[in-house]
Motif scaffolding. Structure first.
Motif, PDB file in Angstrom:
ATOM      1  N   PHE A  90       0.871  -1.171   0.000  1.00 40.04           N
ATOM      2  CA  PHE A  90       0.000   0.000   0.000  1.00 40.04           C
ATOM      3  C   PHE A  90       0.909   1.222   0.000  1.00 40.04           C
ATOM      4  CE2 PHE A  90      -2.848   3.130   1.901  1.00 40.04           C
ATOM      5  CZ  PHE A  90      -4.063   2.842   1.300  1.00 40.04           C
ATOM      6  N   THR A  91       0.891   1.994  -1.061  1.00 41.71           N
ATOM      7  CA  THR A  91       1.825   3.109  -1.200  1.00 41.71           C
ATOM      8  C   THR A  91       1.287   4.390  -0.571  1.00 41.71           C
ATOM      9  OG1 THR A  91       0.919   3.865  -3.297  1.00 41.71           O
ATOM     10  CG2 THR A  91       2.627   2.145  -3.400  1.00 41.71           C
ATOM     11  N   CYS A  92       2.193   5.311  -0.335  1.00 44.69           N
ATOM     12  CA  CYS A  92       1.806   6.628   0.185  1.00 44.69           C
ATOM     13  C   CYS A  92       0.867   7.331  -0.801  1.00 44.69           C
ATOM     14  CB  CYS A  92       3.049   7.468   0.453  1.00 44.69           C
ATOM     15  SG  CYS A  92       4.144   6.774   1.718  1.00 44.69           S
ATOM     16  N   ALA A  93       1.112   7.162  -2.094  1.00 43.66           N
ATOM     17  CA  ALA A  93       0.244   7.779  -3.105  1.00 43.66           C
ATOM     18  C   ALA A  93      -1.174   7.220  -3.014  1.00 43.66           C
ATOM     19  CB  ALA A  93       0.814   7.556  -4.503  1.00 43.66           C
ATOM     20  N   GLU A  94      -1.304   5.915  -2.766  1.00 41.04           N
ATOM     21  CA  GLU A  94      -2.634   5.320  -2.600  1.00 41.04           C
ATOM     22  C   GLU A  94      -3.327   5.910  -1.376  1.00 41.04           C
ATOM     23  OE1 GLU A  94      -3.135   0.864  -3.719  1.00 41.04           O
ATOM     24  OE2 GLU A  94      -1.082   1.126  -2.982  1.00 41.04           O
ATOM     25  N   LEU A  95      -2.575   6.098  -0.308  1.00 45.89           N
ATOM     26  CA  LEU A  95      -3.151   6.664   0.903  1.00 45.89           C
ATOM     27  C   LEU A  95      -3.708   8.051   0.625  1.00 45.89           C
ATOM     28  CD1 LEU A  95      -2.293   6.339   4.504  1.00 45.89           C
ATOM     29  CD2 LEU A  95      -2.281   8.664   3.595  1.00 45.89           C
ATOM     30  N   VAL A  96      -2.952   8.870  -0.072  1.00 44.20           N
ATOM     31  CA  VAL A  96      -3.402  10.228  -0.386  1.00 44.20           C
ATOM     32  C   VAL A  96      -4.708  10.180  -1.184  1.00 44.20           C
ATOM     33  CG1 VAL A  96      -2.832  12.306  -1.724  1.00 44.20           C
ATOM     34  CG2 VAL A  96      -1.120  11.276  -0.212  1.00 44.20           C
ATOM     35  N   GLU A  97      -4.808   9.232  -2.120  1.00 45.12           N
ATOM     36  CA  GLU A  97      -6.025   9.109  -2.919  1.00 45.12           C
ATOM     37  C   GLU A  97      -7.218   8.655  -2.094  1.00 45.12           C
ATOM     38  OE1 GLU A  97      -5.562   6.761  -6.457  1.00 45.12           O
ATOM     39  OE2 GLU A  97      -3.654   7.706  -6.939  1.00 45.12           O
ATOM     40  N   LEU A  98      -6.970   7.881  -1.032  1.00 45.22           N
ATOM     41  CA  LEU A  98      -8.065   7.295  -0.258  1.00 45.22           C
ATOM     42  C   LEU A  98      -8.372   8.010   1.049  1.00 45.22           C
ATOM     43  CD1 LEU A  98      -7.253   3.495  -0.720  1.00 45.22           C
ATOM     44  CD2 LEU A  98      -8.967   4.855  -1.919  1.00 45.22           C
ATOM     45  N   VAL A  99      -7.612   9.048   1.385  1.00 42.69           N
ATOM     46  CA  VAL A  99      -7.771   9.671   2.699  1.00 42.69           C
ATOM     47  C   VAL A  99      -9.175  10.233   2.915  1.00 42.69           C
ATOM     48  CG1 VAL A  99      -6.881  11.995   2.139  1.00 42.69           C
ATOM     49  CG2 VAL A  99      -6.593  11.065   4.445  1.00 42.69           C
ATOM     50  N   THR A 100      -9.766  10.825   1.908  1.00 42.89           N
ATOM     51  CA  THR A 100     -11.121  11.367   2.071  1.00 42.89           C
ATOM     52  C   THR A 100     -12.114  10.247   2.358  1.00 42.89           C
ATOM     53  OG1 THR A 100     -10.619  13.230   0.631  1.00 42.89           O
ATOM     54  CG2 THR A 100     -12.944  12.730   0.978  1.00 42.89           C
ATOM     55  N   GLY A 101     -12.027   9.170   1.602  1.00 41.16           N
ATOM     56  CA  GLY A 101     -12.897   8.028   1.845  1.00 41.16           C
ATOM     57  C   GLY A 101     -12.704   7.452   3.237  1.00 41.16           C
ATOM     58  N   TYR A 102     -11.464   7.414   3.685  1.00 42.87           N
ATOM     59  CA  TYR A 102     -11.182   6.906   5.028  1.00 42.87           C
ATOM     60  C   TYR A 102     -11.836   7.791   6.083  1.00 42.87           C
ATOM     61  CZ  TYR A 102      -8.690   5.480   9.214  1.00 42.87           C
ATOM     62  OH  TYR A 102      -8.374   5.043  10.482  1.00 42.87           O
ATOM     63  N   LEU A 103     -11.642   9.093   5.963  1.00 47.14           N
ATOM     64  CA  LEU A 103     -12.196  10.021   6.949  1.00 47.14           C
ATOM     65  C   LEU A 103     -13.726  10.037   6.929  1.00 47.14           C
ATOM     66  CD1 LEU A 103      -9.632  12.926   6.563  1.00 47.14           C
ATOM     67  CD2 LEU A 103      -9.879  11.379   8.519  1.00 47.14           C
ATOM     68  N   GLU A 104     -14.320   9.736   5.794  1.00 46.55           N
ATOM     69  CA  GLU A 104     -15.779   9.693   5.684  1.00 46.55           C
ATOM     70  C   GLU A 104     -16.350   8.322   6.019  1.00 46.55           C
ATOM     71  OE1 GLU A 104     -16.496  11.040   1.680  1.00 46.55           O
ATOM     72  OE2 GLU A 104     -16.205  13.147   2.239  1.00 46.55           O
ATOM     73  N   GLY A 105     -15.466   7.347   6.320  1.00 43.55           N
ATOM     74  CA  GLY A 105     -15.920   5.997   6.638  1.00 43.55           C
ATOM     75  C   GLY A 105     -16.451   5.245   5.426  1.00 43.55           C
ATOM     76  N   ALA A 106     -15.957   5.603   4.237  1.00 44.94           N
ATOM     77  CA  ALA A 106     -16.486   5.029   3.003  1.00 44.94           C
ATOM     78  C   ALA A 106     -15.634   3.898   2.424  1.00 44.94           C
ATOM     79  CB  ALA A 106     -16.635   6.135   1.947  1.00 44.94           C
ATOM     80  N   LEU A 107     -14.513   3.559   3.053  1.00 48.25           N
ATOM     81  CA  LEU A 107     -13.674   2.482   2.526  1.00 48.25           C
ATOM     82  C   LEU A 107     -14.247   1.131   2.913  1.00 48.25           C
ATOM     83  CD1 LEU A 107     -10.034   3.710   3.277  1.00 48.25           C
ATOM     84  CD2 LEU A 107     -11.410   4.072   1.228  1.00 48.25           C
ATOM     85  N   ASP A 108     -14.072   0.157   2.018  1.00 47.40           N
ATOM     86  CA  ASP A 108     -14.480  -1.200   2.390  1.00 47.40           C
ATOM     87  C   ASP A 108     -13.486  -1.727   3.431  1.00 47.40           C
ATOM     88  OD1 ASP A 108     -12.170  -2.407   1.097  1.00 47.40           O
ATOM     89  OD2 ASP A 108     -13.258  -2.381  -0.806  1.00 47.40           O
ATOM     90  N   ALA A 109     -13.831  -2.824   4.065  1.00 47.77           N
ATOM     91  CA  ALA A 109     -13.035  -3.358   5.175  1.00 47.77           C
ATOM     92  C   ALA A 109     -11.598  -3.652   4.757  1.00 47.77           C
ATOM     93  CB  ALA A 109     -13.692  -4.616   5.739  1.00 47.77           C
ATOM     94  N   HIS A 110     -11.407  -4.170   3.550  1.00 50.77           N
ATOM     95  CA  HIS A 110     -10.070  -4.505   3.064  1.00 50.77           C
ATOM     96  C   HIS A 110      -9.191  -3.252   2.938  1.00 50.77           C
ATOM     97  CE1 HIS A 110      -6.947  -6.584   0.801  1.00 50.77           C
ATOM     98  NE2 HIS A 110      -7.032  -5.638  -0.115  1.00 50.77           N
ATOM     99  N   LYS A 138      -9.717  -0.300   4.263  1.00 49.79           N
ATOM    100  CA  LYS A 138      -9.566   0.340   5.570  1.00 49.79           C
ATOM    101  C   LYS A 138      -8.444  -0.323   6.364  1.00 49.79           C
ATOM    102  CE  LYS A 138     -11.877   1.445   9.874  1.00 49.79           C
ATOM    103  NZ  LYS A 138     -13.013   1.230  10.731  1.00 49.79           N
ATOM    104  N   ALA A 139      -8.394  -1.629   6.348  1.00 46.55           N
ATOM    105  CA  ALA A 139      -7.341  -2.351   7.070  1.00 46.55           C
ATOM    106  C   ALA A 139      -5.976  -2.036   6.483  1.00 46.55           C
ATOM    107  CB  ALA A 139      -7.609  -3.854   7.021  1.00 46.55           C
ATOM    108  N   ARG A 140      -5.854  -2.026   5.159  1.00 50.70           N
ATOM    109  CA  ARG A 140      -4.575  -1.695   4.511  1.00 50.70           C
ATOM    110  C   ARG A 140      -4.162  -0.260   4.844  1.00 50.70           C
ATOM    111  NH1 ARG A 140      -4.857  -2.052  -1.304  1.00 50.70           N
ATOM    112  NH2 ARG A 140      -2.592  -2.107  -1.267  1.00 50.70           N
ATOM    113  N   PHE A 141      -5.127   0.659   4.816  1.00 43.62           N
ATOM    114  CA  PHE A 141      -4.883   2.064   5.130  1.00 43.62           C
ATOM    115  C   PHE A 141      -4.325   2.176   6.555  1.00 43.62           C
ATOM    116  CE2 PHE A 141      -5.926   6.313   6.466  1.00 43.62           C
ATOM    117  CZ  PHE A 141      -5.917   7.101   5.332  1.00 43.62           C
TER     118      PHE A 141
END
Length: 83
Positions: A7-27, A29-32
């Protein structure tokens, strides 16, 4: 589950909004969460995003200088118009 080091830093940046909004799937979210547990830079970035959202959420129209508001609205309208 995919190891956190995949899981790269670039992926984290792309997913941070979804994470903060609780919109990531369980997989995702766990990787994040595995990644931020082992990457101090991304953990700091997540903290900065949380702080930014908290501060911006308290802003009202009265907090914005009228000249700045006019400039921002002109920029937004120009972007919206495609130019």
């Amino acid at each position: 589950m995919t190891p956190a080091d995949d899981f790269t830093c670039a992926e984290l940046v792309e997913l941070v909004t979804g994470y903060l909004e609780g919109a990531l799937d369980a997989h995702d979210k766990a990787r994040f969460e595995e990644h931020i547990a082992s990457c101090s830079g991304c953990d700091a970035y997540l903290g900065q995003m949380r702080e930014t959202i908290e501060v911006v959420g308290r802003l009202t129209e009265d907090n914005v200088d009228p000249g700045a508001a006019k400039t921002l609205l002109a920029a937004f309208n120009s972007w919206k118009a495609g130019g």
